[in-house]
Design an enzyme around this catalytic site. Sequence first.
Site, short mmCIF file in Angstrom:
data_model
loop_
_atom_site.label_atom_id
_atom_site.label_comp_id
_atom_site.label_asym_id
_atom_site.label_seq_id
_atom_site.Cartn_x
_atom_site.Cartn_y
_atom_site.Cartn_z
N SER A 69 -1.50 -1.71 -18.85
CA SER A 69 -1.65 0.03 -18.92
C SER A 69 -3.22 0.21 -19.30
O SER A 69 -3.65 1.42 -18.74
CB SER A 69 -1.02 -0.01 -20.20
N ARG A 94 4.34 3.04 -3.23
CA ARG A 94 4.74 4.14 -3.80
C ARG A 94 4.14 4.75 -4.80
O ARG A 94 4.38 5.76 -5.42
CB ARG A 94 6.22 4.27 -3.87
N GLU A 100 -1.21 14.37 3.20
CA GLU A 100 -1.33 14.08 4.59
C GLU A 100 -1.57 15.47 5.54
O GLU A 100 -0.91 16.38 5.32
CB GLU A 100 -0.54 13.30 5.38
N GLY A 103 1.18 17.91 11.36
CA GLY A 103 1.16 18.22 12.60
C GLY A 103 2.05 19.43 12.93
O GLY A 103 2.22 20.11 14.09
N ARG A 200 -2.66 -6.46 0.67
CA ARG A 200 -3.31 -6.01 2.01
C ARG A 200 -4.55 -6.89 2.56
O ARG A 200 -5.15 -6.72 3.58
CB ARG A 200 -3.57 -4.66 1.79
#
Length: 278
Positions: A69, A94, A100, A103, A200
């Site tokens: 925390s 998430r 974003e 389009g 990642r």
Amino acid sequence: MAHCVVPEAEAILDKEFPVLDKGFVRLVDYFGGDQRIVQSARVSYGEGTKTVSQDGALIDYLLRHQHTSPFEQVVMTFHVKMPIFVARQWVRHRMGRMNEVSGRYSIMKEEFYVPQEDKVSPQSVNNKQGRASEAFDKQTAEKIIQQLSEGQKEAYENYSELIDAGLAREIARINLPLSLYTEFYWQMDLHNLFHFLKLRLDSHAQYEIRVYAQVLLEICKKVAPMATESFINHMNEGVNFSGEEMNALRAVLDGKENPLQGKKLERFNEKIKTGVQL
């Protein structure tokens, strides 16, 4: 608590760090740093910030024992530009908040990701979701890159023709490839950002998202250097063993036969190998 200002973070605000051929990462804003982590951890004791060494030890303790925390008190907002196929991996995390480019409202720019020759590799024979470590030969790679570029050009020309013909943007965009660049603002707290980076930055992650993670890691070092150092030491470059694996490790250290067999033994040996390489 006073507003937490980190001079090193202030120095890189809105600075564009290039990634891939046309992408970038920018730190738009941040809230808190190492000081905020220790302040929030000590709030129940009513203590202010102590010495740097004490702060570092506390942060290290919190991270090692997964007291998460206080790390959530540090929040960063990024402006990122990346190929859509990278963004689709990105949003699997998430706990981030994002907005974003659409389009439906905007004409998408003619910007596509084209990999470098040394990143054009065949499918891995032992990894169903990744590429082989060896790239194709130069001639083959050049041919593949040409095919990718021509397909991108044709797709965008068709998109432009449909837009000019009056087709709604939300329909005209549907045939644009995943290599098209997109942009978004992304906000995440440090605890969840460390989880993102752990996954990642791993060598098994796709190269194109891994290079973004490497830039994010460098930015984290500016915002919360002690916390990031602890993350690198314990999470990113550390190896965790299960209870069963710990028993096997004790047996090996005592000169006894390893009780693990089959896949369990393979995973155990891989962890040992990884730990030695680190």
